[in-house]
Design a protein around this motif. Structure first.
Motif, short mmCIF file in Angstrom:
data_model
loop_
_atom_site.label_atom_id
_atom_site.label_comp_id
_atom_site.label_asym_id
_atom_site.label_seq_id
_atom_site.Cartn_x
_atom_site.Cartn_y
_atom_site.Cartn_z
N GLY A 49 0.82 -1.21 0.00
CA GLY A 49 0.00 0.00 0.00
C GLY A 49 0.86 1.25 0.00
N THR A 50 1.93 1.23 0.79
CA THR A 50 2.82 2.39 0.86
C THR A 50 3.45 2.66 -0.51
OG1 THR A 50 3.28 1.88 3.15
CG2 THR A 50 4.86 3.31 2.03
N ALA A 51 3.96 1.58 -1.13
CA ALA A 51 4.58 1.75 -2.45
C ALA A 51 3.56 2.25 -3.46
CB ALA A 51 5.18 0.42 -2.91
N GLY A 52 2.32 1.71 -3.37
CA GLY A 52 1.27 2.16 -4.29
C GLY A 52 0.96 3.63 -4.09
N ALA A 53 0.85 4.05 -2.83
CA ALA A 53 0.50 5.44 -2.55
C ALA A 53 1.59 6.39 -2.99
CB ALA A 53 0.23 5.59 -1.05
N ILE A 54 2.85 6.05 -2.68
CA ILE A 54 3.96 6.94 -3.05
C ILE A 54 4.05 7.07 -4.56
CG2 ILE A 54 6.49 7.16 -3.04
CD1 ILE A 54 6.43 5.85 -0.25
N THR A 55 3.90 5.96 -5.26
CA THR A 55 4.00 5.99 -6.73
C THR A 55 2.83 6.77 -7.34
OG1 THR A 55 5.01 3.82 -6.57
CG2 THR A 55 4.34 4.54 -8.75
N ALA A 56 1.63 6.50 -6.83
CA ALA A 56 0.45 7.18 -7.39
C ALA A 56 0.52 8.68 -7.12
CB ALA A 56 -0.82 6.58 -6.80
N ALA A 57 1.11 9.05 -5.97
CA ALA A 57 1.11 10.46 -5.56
C ALA A 57 1.92 11.34 -6.50
CB ALA A 57 1.64 10.58 -4.13
N VAL A 58 2.74 10.72 -7.37
CA VAL A 58 3.50 11.52 -8.33
C VAL A 58 2.55 12.20 -9.32
CG1 VAL A 58 5.24 11.41 -10.16
CG2 VAL A 58 5.51 10.02 -8.09
N HIS A 59 1.44 11.50 -9.66
CA HIS A 59 0.52 12.04 -10.68
C HIS A 59 -0.87 12.37 -10.17
CE1 HIS A 59 3.45 11.12 -13.70
NE2 HIS A 59 3.51 9.86 -13.29
N ALA A 60 -1.21 11.91 -8.97
CA ALA A 60 -2.60 12.03 -8.52
C ALA A 60 -2.63 12.42 -7.05
CB ALA A 60 -3.33 10.71 -8.74
N SER A 61 -3.79 12.80 -6.58
CA SER A 61 -3.93 12.97 -5.13
C SER A 61 -4.31 11.60 -4.55
CB SER A 61 -4.98 14.02 -4.81
OG SER A 61 -6.26 13.54 -5.18
N VAL A 62 -3.77 11.30 -3.36
CA VAL A 62 -3.90 9.95 -2.82
C VAL A 62 -4.38 10.00 -1.37
CG1 VAL A 62 -2.68 7.81 -2.30
CG2 VAL A 62 -2.02 9.15 -4.31
N THR A 63 -5.34 9.14 -1.06
CA THR A 63 -5.74 8.92 0.33
C THR A 63 -5.41 7.48 0.68
OG1 THR A 63 -7.55 10.49 0.15
CG2 THR A 63 -7.69 8.87 1.94
N LEU A 64 -4.73 7.28 1.81
CA LEU A 64 -4.40 5.92 2.23
C LEU A 64 -5.16 5.62 3.51
CD1 LEU A 64 -1.09 4.07 2.08
CD2 LEU A 64 -2.21 4.18 4.28
N ILE A 65 -5.95 4.54 3.47
CA ILE A 65 -6.73 4.13 4.63
C ILE A 65 -6.04 2.92 5.24
CG2 ILE A 65 -8.98 3.32 5.44
CD1 ILE A 65 -10.17 4.65 2.94
N ASP A 66 -5.70 3.02 6.51
CA ASP A 66 -4.85 2.01 7.13
C ASP A 66 -5.46 1.57 8.44
OD1 ASP A 66 -2.82 0.52 8.17
OD2 ASP A 66 -1.50 2.23 8.58
N GLY A 67 -5.80 0.30 8.54
CA GLY A 67 -6.46 -0.22 9.74
C GLY A 67 -5.51 -0.65 10.84
N GLY A 68 -4.22 -0.62 10.60
CA GLY A 68 -3.27 -1.00 11.67
C GLY A 68 -2.29 -2.06 11.22
N THR A 69 -1.77 -2.75 12.22
CA THR A 69 -0.66 -3.67 12.03
C THR A 69 -0.98 -4.82 11.07
OG1 THR A 69 -0.05 -3.19 14.26
CG2 THR A 69 0.90 -5.16 13.32
N GLY A 70 -0.03 -5.13 10.22
CA GLY A 70 -0.18 -6.26 9.32
C GLY A 70 1.13 -6.99 9.15
N ALA A 71 1.24 -7.69 8.03
CA ALA A 71 2.43 -8.52 7.81
C ALA A 71 3.71 -7.69 7.76
CB ALA A 71 2.27 -9.31 6.51
N SER A 72 3.62 -6.45 7.24
CA SER A 72 4.83 -5.64 7.12
C SER A 72 5.39 -5.27 8.49
CB SER A 72 4.56 -4.37 6.32
OG SER A 72 4.10 -4.70 5.03
N THR A 73 4.50 -5.05 9.46
CA THR A 73 4.95 -4.73 10.80
C THR A 73 5.57 -5.95 11.48
OG1 THR A 73 3.11 -3.20 10.89
CG2 THR A 73 4.20 -3.66 12.97
N LEU A 74 5.21 -7.11 10.98
CA LEU A 74 5.76 -8.34 11.55
C LEU A 74 7.00 -8.83 10.80
CD1 LEU A 74 2.37 -10.15 12.16
CD2 LEU A 74 3.92 -9.29 13.92
#
Lengths: 576, 407
Positions: free
Chosen positions: B14-39
């Motif tokens: 999601g982070t990579a998607g948001a950063i990449t998309a933000a180059v050309h678009a406005s981006v909202t990231l909705i994050d519910g909390g801890t997942g596999a990346s935090t582990l």
């Protein structure tokens, strides 16, 4: 009855050698084949009566039925109407085991609800009367007399129970860790001179001609399955105590398999992640078989099935079919069990006495000593059938028969009074925790498993460089590093599975993700094996445990499985 | 008015998607909390290391950009060698910057710091990792209680410069005392939570110093969260701490409804809530929900954790109803019974650029562990996020361009 009832601790009897003769190390009086409860029980009894004993176990202590039972010392209530003598001796023996290993037994009160129906009231009267008769035997095993309950009592004691009931009763059982019971018998045998060869499979039992005068009749050849080292022992007597494996063992000695025939009955249990009830609950499976949900140590267990088994005895495992059958039966009276988290299963094979044309449940749970003199093999005995609860009696029966006949000895049995290792005094866990700087939970679990020897376990590894002996190796149980070392040094553990059997390491909710690799490292270090072998045995353990968990997979445990898999892949590699 | 991309999930994909998309678009990231990346435990791979090819594949420019934005990861062209707490020296495509990479330390001994932390047996680890590894005594704990402090709490102490300086002094003393020549030092997971402090420590000690791979839930996962927070703020992505419950059509746009009841409309949506481990996919056997003797209906073993018009499946095929009211036998779903098991592979069926299959307008994308048949690895998730983010924003940008040219 007073919980702290004292009992006399007799000093161990002076060891009398039956035959006074200087012998090489590979000459013994008796070879016992099988390291389950009957094998270790009989090895202990023979050793205590002065015989030199060698025991061979193909896998590990308590690998089969003994380590995979419901973990209860039953008082023989089901024999009350047909054979009250059996009930009496079962209760008496339960009392003996409590006296010799008080740290290892814990009370499990059971509720038996009776569902409403046309004959329910009558059934309640009958059950009540039946247990009233059983109450006469309860004092023998320090059991509480039964109570009759009305529906509101049941609802108060276990609010999770559902369905219309006319009432119910309570009864008492004693829980035990079957694997620990085997280990304690084995340790006592060793401390009285027995030699145990684990992971060592007997390959042949040969008759020696012409050595009768020296008291030798058989030569037993075995192979260590891990090192491939061969072991050869001469003996006068051979005891086949291999449970469901009995016919296989008998064939090694050229005996007719029909004489030791058992009807292997597979039974599985489902383990939940915590104690979901305070009482054991009796319920009925879809086919009308009686089954239980009961609190056991720090978990709850559902059991059990009983099905004819045709598979590999060295590789028995539960299937999801069996799990669903058990959960369905409990859910009918205790529906929230479907929301409980199953963290594993275990499976074993009962060595039930053979009969053709009967249902599994109708088969006898009795035991029998088979004397193979009539098969042309004097001095060879098979212990067939039996239950965890009657092991001591069974061992005594065999010894009482064998000693006068084979060794001209009338040494008396002491297994009913002599404490098992750690059983002469139960130390205070909180005190132990405070003195050693370990958590009270860890201390409590340690005292449960080791009794008086708990302080000795804590010292194990104190001289190892790094001072890690009090580190927690398995956080779920918890198991301290010193106990892992102790299991290897003093209890003959050689693999992660062996340590798990002795300590319950890795059997919690994380499935060994956090401890298996570390445990493998410690074992490799203790046994001076290459570190890669420690990793390999950790992988084996993780794979076997994953298989035992997956069949009972639920939504929460599925996420844990994904985490464990990701972690194991990242740090150890693929399981296979 | 600029087009809008909504990203569901704040893990690495999601982070990579948001950063990449933000180059050309406005981006909202909705994050519910801890997942596999935090582990995650800090070793990062493109393909599972047990299958990794000898030469590491080069990274695309977009992937490198996201890694730079995250500023806390090393992905050397030659690949890396990291040390695991299970006693294995293993190749990795890259690593969290706090981890020690022993690949460049071609010769010489590596000191394993014997520091008294509970569960860190330097002697056993040195023995397991190989003959080049030697346990070295050093003072690392300042207070007695630090012996059993959880890894992340202990690591947080080295966010403090003074404490890190103190540690460097102790390690230098230890090196001097040992008298031996060391090429690197390896420590338990301990070097910072705000950011990796391995470089700062190495400079002060004068040797490469770093962590071994620890348990899930350790400092690398927390460092990921911090790096992500900084990178998303730097890319001007709007963040919402909430849990998405559904993605539905709202006119010609997509509407994401959250647990808090908020509605967010966007031109395209990137789903990156993770797989089974992260919580994007749930194992939901029929029997789990039901207390009666027989469940009333069969249903697929897996489901998406939110409502969305995407198709779950594996091997390019949609999940089917099992022929049992109790659900699929778990033996057929999970390792070790089944290789290539469904639980390991199932996810949203998607095209190569992450576009969910079966959506007419083609503007729902999926990335990371959520995608069917994708390798469950950190770098694969990151590059899937990059592709999905670019496609989601590219689509929006093209439309924006079209609107502008008409105007």
């Amino acid at each position: 009855m007073d919980e702290s009832e004292p009992f006399s601790v007799r000093p161990p009897p002076a060891v009398m050698r039956v035959a006074e003769r200087p012998l090489e190390a590979d000459h013994v009086d008796a070879v016992v084949v099988g390291g389950g409860i009957n094998g270790t029980g009989v090895a202990r009894d023979l050793s205590l009566r002065g015989l030199r004993v060698a025991l061979f176990e193909r896998n590990d202590l308590a690998f089969g039925a003994s380590g995979n039972s419901s973990g209860m010392i039953h008082g023989g209530v089901r024999y009350l109407s047909r054979a009250p003598k059996v009930t009496e001796s079962s209760c008496r023996d339960s009392g003996y085991i409590q006296r010799t290993a008080p740290h290892l037994l814990f009370r499990i009160p059971f509720l038996m609800p009776l569902r409403s129906g046309p004959t329910a009231r009558l059934m309640l009267e009958l059950v009540d009367a039946y247990f009233r008769a059983y109450d006469d035997f309860q004092p023998l095993k320090r059991g509480e007399p039964h109570c009759r309950l009305d529906p509101s009592d049941l609802a108060r004691l276990e609010p999770g129970l559902v369905g219309a009931v006319v009432g119910g009763i309570t009864f008492d059982e004693w829980g035990v860790d079957g694997a620990r019971l085997c280990v304690l018998n084995a340790i006592d045998a060793i401390e009285n001179g027995a030699r145990l060869h684990l992971h060592t499979t007997v390959e042949s039992i040969g008759r020696i001609a012409g050595n009768e005068a020296r008291g030798e009749r058989y030569v037993v050849e075995a192979r260590d399955r891990m090192t491939q080292r061969r072991v050869r022992v001469r003996a006068r007597v051979v005891v086949n105590a291999t449970g469901a494996w009995s016919p296989i063992t008998a064939a090694l000695g050229g005996l007719p398999q029909a004489r030791t025939r058992v009807r292997p009955g597979k039974g599985i249990h489902v383990v939940l992640d915590r104690r979901v009830t305070n009482y054991g609950i009796v319920s009925e499976a879809i086919d009308g078989r009686q089954m239980f949900l009961f609190p056991w140590q720090n978990v709850s267990v559902i059991g059990t099935t009983d099905d004819d088994y045709y598979g590999d005895l060295d590789d028995v495992h539960a299937t999801s079919e069996e799990v669903r059958y058990l959960v369905q039966g409990v859910a009918r009276v205790f529906p929230s069990v479907r929301e409980a988290r199953a963290i594993g299963t275990y499976a074993g094979v009962r060595p039930t006495l053979f009969a053709f044309g009967k249902n599994e449940d109708e088969l006898s749970r009795e035991h029998a000593v088979v004397d193979h003199t009539g098969d042309g093999a004097p001095g060879v005995y098979s212990m067939i059938g039996g239950k965890l609860a009657s092991y001591r009696m069974f061992a005594q029966e065999l010894c009482d028969q064998v000693l006068p006949r084979e060794f001209d000895s009338n040494a008396a049995c002491t297994t009913h009074v002599r404490p098992l290792p750690g059983g002469s005094r139960v130390p205070d866990a909180l005190d132990l925790a405070a003195k050693n700087g370990v958590t009270p939970v860890a201390a409590r679990r340690l005292v449960y498993r080791h009794g008086e020897r708990a302080p000795r376990v804590l010292e194990c590894g104190a001289t190892t460089r790094g001072g890690h002996e009090l580190d927690v190796t398995c956080p779920c149980e918890p198991v301290l590093e010193s106990e892992v070392r102790y299991a290897v040094r003093e209890e003959m553990a050689r693999t992660v599975d062996d340590v798990a059997r002795r300590t319950r390491l890795g059997l919690g909710a994380c499935g060994g993700m956090r401890c298996a690799a570390r445990c493998g490292q410690i074992i490799a270090r203790e046994l001076d094996l290459p570190p890669a072998e420690g990793c390999a045995m950790a992988r084996d353990f993780l794979e076997r445990q994953a298989r035992a968990r997956v069949v009972a997979l639920g939504p929460e445990q599925a996420r844990q499985e994904a985490l464990a898999l990701a972690h194991v892949r990242a740090s150890l590699g693929e399981l296979r | 008015m600029s087009r809008h991309v909504i990203v569901v999930g704040g893990g690495v994909a999601g982070t990579a998607g948001a950063i990449t998309a933000a180059v050309h678009a406005s981006v909202t990231l909705i994050d519910g909390g801890t997942g596999a990346s935090t582990l995650s435990t800090g070793a990062i791979d493109l393909v599972p290391w047990t299958e990794a090819p000898a030469t590491a594949a080069p990274l695309t420019r977009e992937v490198q950009q996201v890694l730079r934005a995250l500023d806390g990861y090393c992905v050397p062209d030659r690949g890396a060698l990291v040390l695991t707490g299970a006693g294995v020296v293993r190749p990795a495509r890259g690593h969290d910057a706090a981890l020690l990479d022993v690949a460049p330390v071609a010769s010489g001994r590596v000191g394993v710091v014997r520091c008294g932390r509970s569960g860190w047996d330097a002697d056993a680890l040195a023995r397991a990792w190989g003959t080049r590894f030697v346990a070295v005594d050093a003072t690392v704990l300042r207070l007695d209680g630090e012996r059993v402090l959880p890894d992340p709490d202990f690591a947080a102490r080295h966010d403090d410069d003074d404490r890190l300086g103190w540690l460097a002094d102790r390690l230098r003393e230890a090196l001097a005392r040992s008298g031996g020549a060391f090429s690197a030092l390896v420590l338990p997971p301990s070097l910072g939570v705000e950011r990796a402090r391995a470089d700062a420590l190495s400079r002060r000690v004068g040797l490469p110093c770093g962590e071994a791979v620890g348990m899930p839930g350790g400092p690398p996962g927390l460092r990921f969260e911090r790096a992500r927070d900084r990178a998303l703020a730097g890319a001007a992505v709007t963040r919402l701490r909430d849990r998405a419950v559904s993605v539905e059509r709202a006119g010609d746009r997509w509407r994401v409804v959250t647990e808090g009841g908020d509605r967010h409309d966007g031109d395209s949506v990137v789903l990156a809530m993770g797989g089974l481990l992260g919580g994007g996919i749930e194992y939901a056997p029929s029997e789990a929900a039901l207390a009666s003797v027989l469940p009333p209906a069969a249903r697929p073993a897996l489901r998406l954790s939110i409502q969305a018009p995407v198709v779950l499946g594996s091997h390019g095929r949609a999940l089917e109803l099992p022929g049992s009211l109790f659900g699929v036998p778990p033996e057929s779903l999970a390792p070790p019974f089944a290789r290539d098991a469904l639980l390991d592979r199932a996810g949203v069926l998607a095209e190569r650029n992450g576009a969910a299959t079966g959506i007419k307008e083609g503007d729902i994308f999926a990335a990371g562990d959520l995608v069917a048949d994708a390798p469950r690895t950190w770098l694969a998730s990151l590059s899937a996020g990059v592709q999905a983010g670019a496609a989601a924003a590219g689509d929006a940008a093209q439309r924006a361009g079209a609107v502008r040219s008409i105007a």
